[in-house]
Each structure stands twice: as C-alpha cells, then as structure tokens.
Write a protein that holds these residues in place. Structure first.
Motif, PDB file in Angstrom:
ATOM      1  N   VAL A  81       0.795  -1.119  -0.156  1.00 55.40           N
ATOM      2  CA  VAL A  81      -0.081   0.067   0.025  1.00 55.40           C
ATOM      3  C   VAL A  81       0.877   1.244   0.066  1.00 55.40           C
ATOM      4  N   GLY A  82       0.704   2.159  -0.663  1.00 57.38           N
ATOM      5  CA  GLY A  82       1.260   3.413  -1.088  1.00 57.38           C
ATOM      6  C   GLY A  82       2.703   3.656  -1.719  1.00 57.38           C
ATOM      7  N   SER A  83       3.206   2.171  -2.025  1.00 54.56           N
ATOM      8  CA  SER A  83       4.463   2.286  -2.471  1.00 54.56           C
ATOM      9  C   SER A  83       4.453   1.714  -4.011  1.00 54.56           C
ATOM     10  N   PRO A  84       5.139   2.848  -4.917  1.00 54.29           N
ATOM     11  CA  PRO A  84       5.009   2.520  -6.217  1.00 54.29           C
ATOM     12  C   PRO A  84       5.674   1.195  -6.807  1.00 54.29           C
ATOM     13  N   SER A  85       5.144   0.551  -7.355  1.00 52.05           N
ATOM     14  CA  SER A  85       5.724  -0.856  -7.859  1.00 52.05           C
ATOM     15  C   SER A  85       6.151  -0.498  -9.242  1.00 52.05           C
ATOM     16  N   LEU A  86       7.181  -1.041  -9.728  1.00 47.80           N
ATOM     17  CA  LEU A  86       7.970  -0.744 -11.067  1.00 47.80           C
ATOM     18  C   LEU A  86       8.789   0.430 -11.068  1.00 47.80           C
ATOM     19  N   ILE A  87       8.755   1.299 -10.215  1.00 48.78           N
ATOM     20  CA  ILE A  87       9.496   2.709 -10.281  1.00 48.78           C
ATOM     21  C   ILE A  87      10.877   2.690 -10.618  1.00 48.78           C
ATOM     22  N   GLU A  88      11.366   1.499 -10.145  1.00 49.25           N
ATOM     23  CA  GLU A  88      12.881   1.418 -10.844  1.00 49.25           C
ATOM     24  C   GLU A  88      13.054   0.840 -12.339  1.00 49.25           C
ATOM     25  N   PHE A  89      11.887   0.537 -12.781  1.00 47.78           N
ATOM     26  CA  PHE A  89      12.189  -0.053 -14.182  1.00 47.78           C
ATOM     27  C   PHE A  89      12.123   1.063 -14.993  1.00 47.78           C
ATOM     28  N   ASN A  90      12.541   0.931 -16.479  1.00 49.23           N
ATOM     29  CA  ASN A  90      12.657   1.957 -17.485  1.00 49.23           C
ATOM     30  C   ASN A  90      11.193   1.606 -18.210  1.00 49.23           C
ATOM     31  N   LEU A  91      10.049   2.003 -17.534  1.00 46.54           N
ATOM     32  CA  LEU A  91       8.478   2.110 -17.936  1.00 46.54           C
ATOM     33  C   LEU A  91       7.985   3.357 -17.978  1.00 46.54           C
TER      34      LEU A  91
END
Length: 116
Positions: free
Chosen positions: A60-70
C-alpha cells in the motif's frame, strides 16, 4: 490530461488479464500469497514476448515498478485510507484497488499529498 487506470480485480487467488496501455500490450498475473497475506504479480510484455518482472510485490502506497524503465507504476491504493496492507485475500476486491499511473502523475500525486 493524464489519467490513472484502475485494474479490475476479484478476490480469486490468481487473476490474469491482458490490456493495452502506454503503447504496450501487457499481461498481468496477480496472485494472493496467504503466508504473507500480500499480493505479488508478474507482468509480461506480449509484443516482445518477455517478462518485465516476475513475483514483484505490492505494498500500500509504494510505487511498484518505479525502478524499471517504464512510463508507468502500479500503486496499491487503500480506498478506506487505513494505510495498511492486506489482512485477507478479500481486501483486494473490497478495501483496495490496483492503480496504474504514469510516473509523472504519481510524482505529482505525492507532491500534492505533502502539501495537504
């Protein structure tokens, strides 16, 4: 104007769906983990016939995939505002929603939240 997208969910143990977004054709497999009472997902790029990620967690509340080049992130939103992760598999369909937002839209939402 940018717009977030809500992924339709159920309380099934495994949920798979395909969609086109951000000029990509994607297949999302979302799984409930009864041991951690949480959710993991696989994201598959249909056009390139390869996994973007496998067994990535959602919190909850954490961006998933933020570290990916997307161009986007997944955000698990607690609609009731409790700010806690799942306590049962029914939470995803009842209390939470899975959002897809472009990264700038996510950053702006965070900036707005800190101003409140």
């Amino acid at each position: 104007m940018k717009k977030m997208h809500i992924i339709q969910t159920t309380n099934d143990d495994v949920l798979e769906q395909s969609f086109s977004l951000y000029d990509m054709n994607l297949r999302l497999t979302l799984r409930y983990n009864a041991i951690s009472t949480g959710y993991q997902f696989d994201l598959f790029d249909i056009n390139n016939d390869e996994y973007i990620t496998k067994n990535k967690g959602l919190s909850v509340g954490s961006p998933s995939l933020i570290e990916f080049n997307l161009p986007f992130v997944f955000v698990l939103d607690d609609k009731l505002g409790l700010g806690i992760n799942a306590i049962s598999k029914d939470d995803l369909n009842n209390r939470m929603q899975l959002l897809i937002m472009d990264k700038e839209e996510y950053r702006e939402a965070i900036r707005q939240g800190f101003r409140a």
